[in-house]
Design a protein around this motif. Structure first.
Motif, short mmCIF file in Angstrom:
data_model
loop_
_atom_site.label_atom_id
_atom_site.label_comp_id
_atom_site.label_asym_id
_atom_site.label_seq_id
_atom_site.Cartn_x
_atom_site.Cartn_y
_atom_site.Cartn_z
N VAL A 118 1.11 -12.53 -21.58
CA VAL A 118 1.84 -13.79 -21.39
C VAL A 118 1.35 -14.45 -20.11
O VAL A 118 2.07 -15.19 -19.45
N LEU A 119 0.10 -14.16 -19.76
CA LEU A 119 -0.56 -14.76 -18.61
C LEU A 119 0.20 -14.49 -17.32
O LEU A 119 0.47 -15.40 -16.54
N ILE A 120 0.57 -13.24 -17.12
CA ILE A 120 1.15 -12.83 -15.85
C ILE A 120 0.03 -12.73 -14.83
O ILE A 120 -0.96 -12.03 -15.06
N PRO A 121 0.13 -13.42 -13.71
CA PRO A 121 -0.97 -13.37 -12.74
C PRO A 121 -1.03 -12.03 -12.05
O PRO A 121 -0.02 -11.33 -11.94
N PRO A 122 -2.19 -11.65 -11.55
CA PRO A 122 -2.29 -10.40 -10.77
C PRO A 122 -1.49 -10.54 -9.48
O PRO A 122 -1.39 -11.62 -8.88
N LEU A 123 -0.92 -9.44 -9.04
CA LEU A 123 -0.11 -9.45 -7.83
C LEU A 123 -0.95 -9.03 -6.63
O LEU A 123 -1.72 -8.07 -6.72
N PRO A 124 -0.80 -9.72 -5.52
CA PRO A 124 -1.56 -9.33 -4.33
C PRO A 124 -1.00 -8.04 -3.74
O PRO A 124 0.13 -7.65 -4.06
N PRO A 125 -1.75 -7.36 -2.88
CA PRO A 125 -1.23 -6.15 -2.24
C PRO A 125 0.04 -6.45 -1.46
O PRO A 125 0.19 -7.53 -0.89
N LEU A 126 0.95 -5.50 -1.46
CA LEU A 126 2.22 -5.65 -0.75
C LEU A 126 2.13 -4.92 0.59
O LEU A 126 1.78 -3.73 0.63
N ARG A 127 2.45 -5.61 1.66
CA ARG A 127 2.40 -5.01 2.99
C ARG A 127 3.68 -5.35 3.76
O ARG A 127 4.39 -6.31 3.42
N VAL A 128 3.94 -4.57 4.79
CA VAL A 128 5.12 -4.80 5.62
C VAL A 128 5.01 -6.18 6.27
O VAL A 128 3.95 -6.56 6.79
N GLY A 129 6.10 -6.93 6.20
CA GLY A 129 6.12 -8.26 6.79
C GLY A 129 5.54 -9.34 5.92
O GLY A 129 5.50 -10.51 6.31
N GLN A 130 5.06 -8.99 4.72
CA GLN A 130 4.49 -9.97 3.80
C GLN A 130 5.15 -9.84 2.43
O GLN A 130 4.60 -9.21 1.53
N PRO A 131 6.35 -10.39 2.26
CA PRO A 131 7.03 -10.30 0.95
C PRO A 131 6.17 -10.91 -0.15
O PRO A 131 5.44 -11.88 0.07
N LEU A 132 6.25 -10.33 -1.28
CA LEU A 132 5.50 -10.81 -2.44
C LEU A 132 6.43 -11.63 -3.32
O LEU A 132 7.51 -11.16 -3.70
N GLU A 133 6.04 -12.84 -3.61
CA GLU A 133 6.83 -13.71 -4.49
C GLU A 133 5.95 -14.19 -5.63
O GLU A 133 4.80 -14.58 -5.42
N ILE A 134 6.50 -14.18 -6.83
CA ILE A 134 5.76 -14.65 -8.00
C ILE A 134 6.73 -15.39 -8.91
O ILE A 134 7.89 -14.99 -9.08
#
Length: 747
Positions: A667-683
């Protein structure tokens, strides 16, 4: 090019190679897969002969595509039946053009039947090579009268099904081409019939007999029960046929005694042989048990998930009702809680404590991907009961095992004694639960606790009538002498909540359905079930009806629901069959009231420890958004936000997948970037649903060293309005039609 300009007309090679692909391979594979059934063989012969006549003497350009489709149909049916126990549907065909689905399904050991795939490929190659000959050679022709052969076979198949209906699985009675053809013809007939009959599908039907709370029976004992606590033991996937007293009660022809020790406890308990399971899947069975309502009688969004949007009906479920009466309420399972959103659903329906695999401190005996093996699980559960008994407050505890879930947990000693891992796991569970009950008795728990042993669903038994809907219910209570050894009558999971409240003589909310196991009734009752693609109804007056995927129903004379055999009375379709389906649909809408738009929030904001590796899409799933229904004509918007609570410098790798009927779907889910402390991941991304998506699941996997918090995982489905459609047309396409994407990693 010479190959494709020739014709499949060699008097020997072409015809033989076509017959090999269209007849011999399907028939041999049916036998090899264990699907032997006279209807299935006739179906293979009928469709195979028809295709053989149609493709013989045709250009390879015309014949190649049907041969490819035929081969994919055979292999696809075997793969899907082996994976999830169902045949492909028309909606599955779109996956054949999905590169992600094809690559994921075939990489490594993705194919369960590589020998069948290679055999089909060899048959295709033989057909192609068989066309290489001198085009001037005389063609081998067949008279048009040969078309009478497949016509007779297919007509005979239909006539025999009418006269002597089989209860075998769909894949044993039809090949996929025949099934799709029958569905298409039947759908047209249904539409014509509905138009001629003037059916109104929106007209409310009388379902009072299915939804009513019936406490009119005579109580088995006077006053409230003597127990002060409630213990509900739920065994994963166990059918009632495994207990010898149940088999004896209905004179079952199935005699394999896989759970002899639990069968001995059944002889000591109040046992209900005619006990109906209303559907498949754990969350659906738990909902019916604990909320006194029918679970969805199809593959739509589980009502337990829909209940998350309700703030009143959830308070009428059994745990909430007992909690209001002063009970402490507890749910303990051997697996992780996030799968199927049990981490959110169980607290929502009234459990004060909801605990899973992470609670157990005792060492497991086996390394099992789903969680605790059954022996270790019940040892931990026994410690939990000891803790509850130290408190003065009455308690309710619901237990759920996991060891008899595929791929099955059993030690080598049990594997050596049994013919399969499944049977070994059942034997392991039998010993574990019997030891647990013996320990409860030794510690005096049975003197002050109402104990109910049942199962969430049935994993079914080949060649056993209604095994997929056959459950069991064993009651151990302080007043055992006043309870019958066999509880006569038809009961099911929908009755369990009302029964427990009635046992304690507590008020039962009128919104609950069903009867009480602790009462005797003079008359029968209506009850429904939907398992293995069959909608089944008993009218309480001796008539049992079973409707298949073609909305063709068969009627039997049967005193109860579960029976080893029943007298066939004939079949029907048309308006009468549609009314049964419409009544089930109305029951399905008991929470949604037919509303199309739904919003679900699956984030729990709890600390989640990641594993260094995440290899299992199911056991390692971090979110509970499974088996949703996304209605036709809606747009689904998904929002995800993850925060790293603690993490090493390398961060964590997060992957979000989607599945439909347990198969990967893009369903065309984009790849997720690496998750690191202080950098919340939002999609945030969205997709349209031009057709209804059922059994749709999201799988969030993470691997790394550290812990995360899922702040938001919301799934919103709303109707596509004309304005929304116009706005989408004005926007430039982004990675595919009807899809919007956005990824952010905030510092």
């Amino acid at each position: 090019m010479r190959l494709f300009s020739s014709r499949l007309q060699h008097p020997g090679k072409s015809f033989i190679s076509l017959a090999l692909l269209l007849l011999l391979i399907p028939l041999a594979s049916r036998y090899w897969l264990g699907w032997s059934n006279s209807f299935g063989y006739v179906s293979d012969l009928g469709i195979g002969c028809l295709l053989l006549l149609l493709l013989h003497n045709r250009s390879l350009w015309l014949a190649l595509l049907p041969m490819l489709i035929w081969s994919v149909f055979i292999l696809g049916t075997a793969e899907l039946v082996g994976a999830v126990g169902r045949m492909p549907e028309l909606g599955d065909l779109k996956y054949l053009t999905d590169s992600q689905f094809v690559s994921h399904s075939t990489q490594g050991d993705g194919l369960s039947y590589p020998i069948l795939a290679m055999t089909l490929a060899g048959g295709l190659l033989a057909c192609l090579l068989g066309g290489r000959h001198n085009p001037q050679r005389m063609a081998f022709t067949l008279s048009r009268y040969w078309y009478a052969l497949p016509a007779m076979l297919l007509i005979g198949h239909a006539v025999n099904q009418y006269a002597n209906p089989s209860e075998a699985a769909q894949w044993k009675q039809f090949n996929l081409t025949h099934k799709l053809l029958a569905e298409t013809v039947n759908a047209g007939q249904l539409r014509i019939g509905a138009w001629l009959d003037g059916d109104s599908p929106t007209k409310p039907l009388d379902i009072a007999g299915l939804k009513q709370l019936d406490l009119s029976g005579n109580k088995l004992f006077t006053g409230p029960g003597k127990a002060r606590n409630v213990l509900i033991i739920t065994l994963e996937g166990i059918p009632g046929a495994y207990l010898a007293p149940n088999r004896a009660a209905i004179n079952s022809s199935y005699q394999q005694d896989l759970m002899p020790r639990l069968g001995q406890w059944a002889e000591r308990a109040m046992n209900t042989p005619d006990y109906v399971l209303h559907g498949h899947q754990t969350i659906r069975g738990l909902y019916a048990m604990l909320c006194g309502d029918y679970n969805k009688l199809d593959s739509g969004t589980p009502k337990g998930v829909e209940l998350l949007n309700h703030q009143v009906r959830n308070l009428q479920c059994l745990p909430a009702q007992l909690r209001e009466q002063g009970f402490s309420t507890h749910f303990l399972q051997g697996a992780g809680l996030r799968f199927m959103a049990k981490d959110k659903i169980m607290p929502h329906i009234g459990f004060g404590k909801t605990l899973g695999r992470d609670w157990f401190k005792n060492k497991a005996y086996l390394d099992f991907p789903w969680g605790m093996d059954d022996k270790a699980y019940f040892e931990g559960a026994l410690d939990y009961v000891k803790q509850l008994r130290r408190q003065k407050q009455p308690w309710m505890l619901t237990l759920l095992t996991v060891g008899t879930h595929q791929p099955y947990a059993a030690p080598q000693a049990y594997l050596d004694r049994h013919t399969s891992a499944k049977e070994a796991a059942i034997g392991y569970l039998d010993d574990a639960v019997a030891d647990f009950l013996a320990d409860l008795e030794q510690q005096g728990v049975l003197k002050d606790t109402l104990v109910i042993v049942t199962s969430d669903e049935s994993h079914g038994i080949e060649q056993v009538r209604l095994a997929s809907a056959w459950g069991f219910n064993l009651v151990l209570a302080p007043e055992q002498a006043e309870l019958p050894a066999l509880k006569h009558g038809v009961y099911g999971h929908v009755d369990l909540s009302a029964s427990v409240l009635d046992y304690f003589d507590l008020p039962v909310p009128s919104s609950l359905s069903g009867r009480s196991l602790f009462r005797d009734y003079l008359s029968g009752r209506e009850i429904l079930s939907y398992t293995n693609g069959l909608l089944r109804q008993h009218d309480g007056k001796g008539i049992f009806t079973e409707c298949d995927f073609q909305q063709v129903c068969r009627r039997y004379a049967s005193a109860g629901f579960i029976a080893d055999n029943a007298r066939y009375l004939g079949r029907f379709s048309g308006q009468a069959a549609r009314l049964i389906a419409q009544r089930a649909e109305q029951l399905d809408q008991s929470l949604s009231n037919g509303q199309v738009g739904q919003r679900y929030q699956f984030a729990s904001r709890e600390r989640i420890e990641l594993n260094p590796t995440a290899a299992n899409d199911w056991a390692d799933n971090l979110i509970g958004a499974q088996y949703l229904e996304l209605p036709k004509g809606t747009h689904t918007q998904v929002t995800l936000k993850i925060r790293a609570v603690s993490m090493d410098k390398q961060g964590a790798t997060m992957v979000l997948k989607a599945k439909e009927f347990d198969q990967d779907v893009a369903v065309l889910i984009p790849p997720l970037p690496p998750l690191r402390v202080g950098q919340p991941l939002e999609i945030s991304f969205g997709f349209d649903n031009p057709t209804t998506r059922k059994a749709f699941s999201f799988h969030l996997l993470g691997q790394g060293r550290g812990a995360i918090e899922i702040i938001d995982f919301s799934v919103l489905s709303e109707p596509m309005t004309e304005l929304m459609a116009a706005q989408k047309e004005e926007q430039p396409p982004t990675r595919g039609p009807g899809t919007s994407l956005g990824v952010q990693a905030h510092p």
